[in-house]
Design an enzyme around this catalytic site. Structure first.
Site, PDB file in Angstrom:
ATOM      1  N   ASP A  46     -33.161  72.028  67.239  1.00  0.00           N
ATOM      2  CA  ASP A  46     -33.690  72.064  65.870  1.00  0.00           C
ATOM      3  C   ASP A  46     -32.923  73.110  65.042  1.00  0.00           C
ATOM      4  O   ASP A  46     -33.105  73.219  63.833  1.00  0.00           O
ATOM      5  CB  ASP A  46     -35.212  72.299  65.847  1.00  0.00           C
ATOM      6  N   SER A  47     -32.009  73.838  65.710  1.00  0.00           N
ATOM      7  CA  SER A  47     -31.084  74.722  64.998  1.00  0.00           C
ATOM      8  C   SER A  47     -30.237  73.933  64.004  1.00  0.00           C
ATOM      9  O   SER A  47     -29.609  74.522  63.118  1.00  0.00           O
ATOM     10  CB  SER A  47     -30.175  75.472  65.980  1.00  0.00           C
ATOM     11  N   ASP A  85     -34.667  68.402  71.213  1.00  0.00           N
ATOM     12  CA  ASP A  85     -35.490  69.586  70.950  1.00  0.00           C
ATOM     13  C   ASP A  85     -36.713  69.168  70.126  1.00  0.00           C
ATOM     14  O   ASP A  85     -36.564  68.576  69.054  1.00  0.00           O
ATOM     15  CB  ASP A  85     -34.629  70.588  70.162  1.00  0.00           C
ATOM     16  N   LYS A 115     -37.104  69.391  75.081  1.00  0.00           N
ATOM     17  CA  LYS A 115     -37.322  70.838  75.238  1.00  0.00           C
ATOM     18  C   LYS A 115     -38.381  71.261  74.243  1.00  0.00           C
ATOM     19  O   LYS A 115     -38.413  70.733  73.125  1.00  0.00           O
ATOM     20  CB  LYS A 115     -36.022  71.609  74.963  1.00  0.00           C
ATOM     21  N   GLU A 117     -40.827  74.918  72.905  1.00  0.00           N
ATOM     22  CA  GLU A 117     -40.974  76.377  72.948  1.00  0.00           C
ATOM     23  C   GLU A 117     -42.394  76.761  73.373  1.00  0.00           C
ATOM     24  O   GLU A 117     -43.351  76.091  72.973  1.00  0.00           O
ATOM     25  CB  GLU A 117     -40.669  76.972  71.560  1.00  0.00           C
ATOM     26  N   GLU A 184     -34.207  82.874  75.894  1.00  0.00           N
ATOM     27  CA  GLU A 184     -33.407  83.290  74.725  1.00  0.00           C
ATOM     28  C   GLU A 184     -33.690  84.755  74.398  1.00  0.00           C
ATOM     29  O   GLU A 184     -34.858  85.167  74.269  1.00  0.00           O
ATOM     30  CB  GLU A 184     -33.767  82.401  73.511  1.00  0.00           C
TER      31      GLU A 184
HETATM   32  O1  KIV Z   1     -32.421  74.759  68.583  1.00  0.00           O
HETATM   33  C1  KIV Z   1     -31.599  75.328  69.322  1.00  0.00           C
HETATM   34  O2  KIV Z   1     -30.384  75.202  69.145  1.00  0.00           O
HETATM   35  C2  KIV Z   1     -32.106  76.150  70.402  1.00  0.00           C
HETATM   36  C3  KIV Z   1     -31.153  77.172  70.936  1.00  0.00           C
HETATM   37  C4  KIV Z   1     -31.731  78.513  70.893  1.00  0.00           C
HETATM   38  C5  KIV Z   1     -30.696  76.858  72.302  1.00  0.00           C
HETATM   39  O3  KIV Z   1     -33.207  76.012  70.815  1.00  0.00           O
END
Ligand code: KIV
Length: 283
Positions: A46-47, A85, A115, A117, A184
Protein backbone atom coordinates in the site's frame (compact mmCIF):
# COMPACT_ATOMS: atom_id res chain seq x y z
CA UNK A 1 8.81 -20.96 -17.68
CA UNK A 2 10.29 -21.06 -14.14
CA UNK A 3 8.36 -22.90 -11.40
CA UNK A 4 6.28 -20.67 -9.14
CA UNK A 5 7.80 -20.37 -5.68
CA UNK A 6 5.69 -21.93 -2.91
CA UNK A 7 5.48 -21.61 0.86
CA UNK A 8 7.32 -24.96 1.31
CA UNK A 9 10.14 -23.50 -0.86
CA UNK A 10 10.33 -20.49 1.49
CA UNK A 11 10.35 -22.78 4.55
CA UNK A 12 13.17 -24.78 2.96
CA UNK A 13 15.19 -21.61 2.35
CA UNK A 14 14.71 -20.64 5.98
CA UNK A 15 15.70 -24.12 7.20
CA UNK A 16 18.85 -24.05 5.02
CA UNK A 17 19.79 -20.56 6.24
CA UNK A 18 19.36 -19.20 2.69
CA UNK A 19 18.15 -15.56 2.88
CA UNK A 20 14.80 -14.75 1.25
CA UNK A 21 14.66 -11.62 -0.95
CA UNK A 22 11.61 -9.38 -1.09
CA UNK A 23 10.86 -6.08 -2.83
CA UNK A 24 7.81 -3.94 -3.49
CA UNK A 25 6.42 -3.55 -7.00
CA UNK A 26 3.40 -1.81 -8.50
CA UNK A 27 3.43 -2.36 -12.29
CA UNK A 28 3.83 -5.02 -15.00
CA UNK A 29 7.11 -4.04 -16.73
CA UNK A 30 8.94 -3.65 -13.42
CA UNK A 31 7.45 -6.94 -12.19
CA UNK A 32 8.92 -8.76 -15.21
CA UNK A 33 12.39 -7.33 -14.53
CA UNK A 34 12.21 -8.13 -10.80
CA UNK A 35 10.92 -11.64 -11.47
CA UNK A 36 13.70 -12.39 -13.96
CA UNK A 37 16.29 -11.14 -11.45
CA UNK A 38 15.12 -13.96 -9.15
CA UNK A 39 13.58 -11.98 -6.29
CA UNK A 40 11.59 -14.43 -4.14
CA UNK A 41 8.76 -12.30 -2.74
CA UNK A 42 7.13 -9.37 -4.53
CA UNK A 43 4.90 -7.14 -2.42
CA UNK A 44 2.24 -4.98 -3.99
CA UNK A 45 2.50 -2.64 -1.01
CA UNK A 46 0.00 0.00 0.00
CA UNK A 47 3.16 2.15 -0.10
CA UNK A 48 2.02 2.65 -3.71
CA UNK A 49 -0.12 5.47 -2.30
CA UNK A 50 3.11 7.34 -1.45
CA UNK A 51 5.71 6.12 -3.96
CA UNK A 52 3.52 6.21 -7.07
CA UNK A 53 0.44 8.30 -6.26
CA UNK A 54 2.20 11.00 -4.24
CA UNK A 55 0.11 10.83 -1.05
CA UNK A 56 1.73 11.67 2.31
CA UNK A 57 0.64 8.36 3.93
CA UNK A 58 -0.50 4.88 2.88
CA UNK A 59 -4.04 5.45 4.19
CA UNK A 60 -5.66 6.60 0.92
CA UNK A 61 -4.99 3.19 -0.72
CA UNK A 62 -8.27 1.32 -1.33
CA UNK A 63 -9.06 -2.28 -2.28
CA UNK A 64 -10.22 -1.29 -5.78
CA UNK A 65 -6.99 0.62 -6.36
CA UNK A 66 -4.78 -2.17 -4.95
CA UNK A 67 -6.47 -4.80 -7.13
CA UNK A 68 -5.50 -2.89 -10.28
CA UNK A 69 -1.84 -2.62 -9.26
CA UNK A 70 -1.76 -6.23 -8.01
CA UNK A 71 -3.27 -7.62 -11.22
CA UNK A 72 -0.50 -5.96 -13.24
CA UNK A 73 2.26 -7.22 -10.94
CA UNK A 74 0.88 -10.77 -10.81
CA UNK A 75 0.80 -10.88 -14.63
CA UNK A 76 4.51 -9.99 -14.65
CA UNK A 77 5.65 -12.60 -12.10
CA UNK A 78 6.14 -16.17 -13.27
CA UNK A 79 8.38 -17.35 -10.42
CA UNK A 80 8.11 -14.84 -7.57
CA UNK A 81 5.48 -15.32 -4.83
CA UNK A 82 3.23 -12.26 -5.05
CA UNK A 83 1.84 -10.63 -1.91
CA UNK A 84 -1.22 -8.36 -1.96
CA UNK A 85 -1.01 -5.78 0.84
CA UNK A 86 -4.37 -5.35 2.61
CA UNK A 87 -5.07 -1.58 2.60
CA UNK A 88 -6.33 0.52 5.49
CA UNK A 89 -9.78 -0.55 6.74
CA UNK A 90 -9.98 -3.55 4.41
CA UNK A 91 -9.52 -6.02 7.30
CA UNK A 92 -9.95 -4.10 10.58
CA UNK A 93 -13.76 -3.71 10.57
CA UNK A 94 -14.78 -7.38 10.75
CA UNK A 95 -13.41 -10.85 10.12
CA UNK A 96 -15.91 -11.44 7.32
CA UNK A 97 -14.84 -8.25 5.53
CA UNK A 98 -11.20 -9.27 5.95
CA UNK A 99 -11.91 -12.68 4.38
CA UNK A 100 -13.94 -11.12 1.54
CA UNK A 101 -11.20 -8.60 0.70
CA UNK A 102 -8.42 -11.20 0.91
CA UNK A 103 -10.56 -13.35 -1.41
CA UNK A 104 -10.91 -10.45 -3.86
CA UNK A 105 -7.13 -10.19 -4.03
CA UNK A 106 -6.82 -13.91 -4.83
CA UNK A 107 -9.71 -14.13 -7.31
CA UNK A 108 -9.44 -10.76 -9.08
CA UNK A 109 -5.69 -10.08 -8.96
CA UNK A 110 -4.33 -13.66 -8.82
CA UNK A 111 -1.85 -12.87 -6.03
CA UNK A 112 -0.40 -15.76 -4.02
CA UNK A 113 -1.09 -14.45 -0.52
CA UNK A 114 -1.97 -11.32 1.44
CA UNK A 115 -0.20 -9.25 4.10
CA UNK A 116 -1.80 -7.31 6.92
CA UNK A 117 -0.55 -5.12 9.76
CA UNK A 118 -1.01 -5.84 13.46
CA UNK A 119 -0.46 -8.59 16.01
CA UNK A 120 -2.78 -10.11 18.61
CA UNK A 121 -5.58 -7.65 17.77
CA UNK A 122 -5.63 -8.95 14.18
CA UNK A 123 -5.35 -12.68 14.94
CA UNK A 124 -9.08 -13.39 14.41
CA UNK A 125 -8.82 -11.87 10.94
CA UNK A 126 -5.63 -13.84 10.21
CA UNK A 127 -7.25 -17.09 11.39
CA UNK A 128 -10.34 -16.44 9.28
CA UNK A 129 -8.35 -15.67 6.12
CA UNK A 130 -6.07 -18.68 6.64
CA UNK A 131 -9.13 -20.93 7.20
CA UNK A 132 -10.46 -19.66 3.88
CA UNK A 133 -7.32 -21.12 2.29
CA UNK A 134 -5.43 -17.86 1.79
CA UNK A 135 -1.85 -17.59 3.11
CA UNK A 136 -1.15 -14.55 5.31
CA UNK A 137 2.05 -12.64 6.05
CA UNK A 138 1.91 -10.61 9.28
CA UNK A 139 3.49 -7.16 9.68
CA UNK A 140 4.82 -5.91 13.04
CA UNK A 141 7.06 -3.15 14.41
CA UNK A 142 6.34 0.06 12.54
CA UNK A 143 2.89 -0.50 11.10
CA UNK A 144 2.36 2.57 8.87
CA UNK A 145 -1.45 2.29 8.87
CA UNK A 146 -1.39 3.03 12.63
CA UNK A 147 1.47 5.57 12.54
CA UNK A 148 -0.73 8.14 14.23
CA UNK A 149 -1.53 5.83 17.16
CA UNK A 150 2.06 4.60 17.65
CA UNK A 151 3.65 8.05 17.58
CA UNK A 152 4.84 8.39 13.99
CA UNK A 153 7.26 6.66 11.66
CA UNK A 154 9.90 5.59 14.13
CA UNK A 155 11.76 2.52 15.37
CA UNK A 156 9.52 0.26 17.48
CA UNK A 157 10.47 -2.15 20.29
CA UNK A 158 13.11 0.00 21.93
CA UNK A 159 11.86 -0.53 25.49
CA UNK A 160 11.88 -3.99 27.08
CA UNK A 161 8.07 -4.11 27.22
CA UNK A 162 7.69 -2.88 23.65
CA UNK A 163 10.06 -5.60 22.43
CA UNK A 164 8.18 -8.23 24.48
CA UNK A 165 4.94 -7.06 22.83
CA UNK A 166 6.43 -7.56 19.36
CA UNK A 167 7.62 -11.07 20.28
CA UNK A 168 4.19 -11.99 21.71
CA UNK A 169 2.46 -10.55 18.63
CA UNK A 170 4.76 -12.56 16.36
CA UNK A 171 4.09 -15.79 18.28
CA UNK A 172 0.33 -15.08 18.19
CA UNK A 173 0.43 -14.50 14.41
CA UNK A 174 2.28 -17.79 13.98
CA UNK A 175 -0.34 -19.58 16.13
CA UNK A 176 -3.11 -17.96 14.07
CA UNK A 177 -1.61 -19.54 10.94
CA UNK A 178 0.53 -16.76 9.39
CA UNK A 179 3.26 -18.29 7.19
CA UNK A 180 5.68 -15.41 7.74
CA UNK A 181 6.08 -12.13 9.66
CA UNK A 182 7.51 -8.89 8.30
CA UNK A 183 9.34 -6.80 10.92
CA UNK A 184 9.64 -3.10 10.09
CA UNK A 185 11.96 -0.72 11.98
CA UNK A 186 12.77 -3.04 14.87
CA UNK A 187 16.20 -3.06 16.59
CA UNK A 188 18.46 -5.72 15.05
CA UNK A 189 19.00 -7.75 18.24
CA UNK A 190 15.23 -7.95 18.91
CA UNK A 191 14.73 -9.28 15.35
CA UNK A 192 17.41 -11.92 15.91
CA UNK A 193 15.70 -13.25 19.03
CA UNK A 194 12.23 -13.20 17.46
CA UNK A 195 13.62 -15.07 14.44
CA UNK A 196 15.10 -17.72 16.75
CA UNK A 197 11.79 -18.12 18.59
CA UNK A 198 9.60 -18.48 15.47
CA UNK A 199 9.22 -21.53 13.25
CA UNK A 200 8.14 -19.37 10.30
CA UNK A 201 10.36 -16.97 8.31
CA UNK A 202 10.81 -13.38 9.47
CA UNK A 203 11.43 -10.67 6.89
CA UNK A 204 13.31 -7.52 7.89
CA UNK A 205 12.76 -4.05 6.52
CA UNK A 206 14.92 -1.80 8.65
CA UNK A 207 15.02 -4.56 11.26
CA UNK A 208 18.64 -5.66 10.92
CA UNK A 209 20.44 -8.62 9.43
CA UNK A 210 19.17 -11.34 11.77
CA UNK A 211 15.92 -12.16 9.94
CA UNK A 212 15.21 -15.01 7.49
CA UNK A 213 14.70 -12.56 4.64
CA UNK A 214 15.13 -8.91 3.66
CA UNK A 215 12.85 -6.39 2.00
CA UNK A 216 13.23 -2.96 0.40
CA UNK A 217 10.85 -0.52 -1.18
CA UNK A 218 11.63 -0.66 -4.93
CA UNK A 219 11.70 3.13 -5.34
CA UNK A 220 14.28 3.45 -2.52
CA UNK A 221 16.44 0.65 -3.97
CA UNK A 222 16.66 2.20 -7.44
CA UNK A 223 16.76 5.88 -6.43
CA UNK A 224 13.30 6.86 -7.66
CA UNK A 225 11.76 8.39 -4.52
CA UNK A 226 13.10 11.85 -3.89
CA UNK A 227 10.90 12.88 -0.91
CA UNK A 228 13.27 11.08 1.50
CA UNK A 229 15.54 8.02 1.72
CA UNK A 230 15.19 6.00 4.90
CA UNK A 231 18.41 5.13 6.75
CA UNK A 232 17.84 1.40 6.25
CA UNK A 233 17.53 1.66 2.46
CA UNK A 234 20.42 0.75 0.19
CA UNK A 235 20.36 2.50 -3.18
CA UNK A 236 21.51 0.22 -6.04
CA UNK A 237 20.90 2.67 -8.88
CA UNK A 238 20.09 6.32 -9.51
CA UNK A 239 17.18 5.85 -11.87
CA UNK A 240 15.58 9.16 -10.83
CA UNK A 241 18.75 11.07 -11.83
CA UNK A 242 18.95 9.10 -15.10
CA UNK A 243 15.33 9.91 -15.96
CA UNK A 244 16.00 13.57 -15.17
CA UNK A 245 19.05 13.58 -17.49
CA UNK A 246 17.03 11.91 -20.24
CA UNK A 247 14.21 14.46 -19.92
CA UNK A 248 16.67 17.41 -19.89
CA UNK A 249 18.10 16.06 -23.15
CA UNK A 250 14.59 15.54 -24.60
CA UNK A 251 13.64 19.15 -23.87
CA UNK A 252 16.94 20.38 -25.37
CA UNK A 253 16.41 18.24 -28.51
CA UNK A 254 12.92 19.67 -29.01
CA UNK A 255 14.21 23.24 -28.53
CA UNK A 256 17.06 22.92 -31.05
CA UNK A 257 15.02 20.71 -33.46
CA UNK A 258 17.38 17.73 -33.11
CA UNK A 259 14.29 15.59 -32.48
CA UNK A 260 12.50 14.27 -34.44
CA UNK A 261 15.10 13.61 -37.16
CA UNK A 262 14.56 11.95 -40.57
CA UNK A 263 15.22 8.55 -38.92
CA UNK A 264 12.11 9.06 -36.73
CA UNK A 265 9.82 10.02 -39.65
CA UNK A 266 7.80 8.04 -42.23
CA UNK A 267 7.75 8.44 -46.04
CA UNK A 268 4.79 8.50 -48.40
CA UNK A 269 4.83 7.10 -51.99
CA UNK A 270 5.25 9.84 -54.63
CA UNK A 271 1.92 9.19 -56.47
CA UNK A 272 0.01 9.39 -53.18
CA UNK A 273 1.91 12.51 -52.26
CA UNK A 274 1.18 14.15 -55.62
CA UNK A 275 -2.52 13.36 -55.31
CA UNK A 276 -2.54 14.85 -51.83
CA UNK A 277 -0.58 18.00 -52.80
CA UNK A 278 -2.87 18.58 -55.76
CA UNK A 279 -5.88 18.38 -53.46
CA UNK A 280 -4.29 20.50 -50.72
CA UNK A 281 -3.43 23.26 -53.19
CA UNK A 282 -7.11 23.64 -54.09
CA UNK A 283 -8.28 23.94 -50.46
O1 KIV B 1 3.41 -1.17 1.79
C1 KIV B 1 4.60 -1.52 1.85
O2 KIV B 1 5.38 -1.31 0.91
C2 KIV B 1 5.07 -2.18 3.05
C3 KIV B 1 6.54 -2.14 3.29
C4 KIV B 1 6.86 -1.57 4.59
C5 KIV B 1 7.17 -3.46 3.14
O3 KIV B 1 4.31 -2.70 3.80
Amino acid sequence: MPDKLTIPDLMEKMANGEPISMITCYDYPTARIIDRAGVDLVLVGDSVAMTVLGHKTTLPATMDMMIIFAEAVARGCERAFVIGDMPYMSYQVSVSEAIRNAGRYMAEAAVDCVKLEGGRAMCDAVRGIVHAGIPVMGHLGLTPQSASAIGGYKVQGRSGQAAINILEDALALQDAGAYSVLLELVPARITEVITEKLEIPTISIGAGAGASGFCQIFHDAVGMFEAFTPRHAKQYASIGAQIREAMDQFVADIKDRTYPGPEHSFKVASDALNEFLEYAEKR
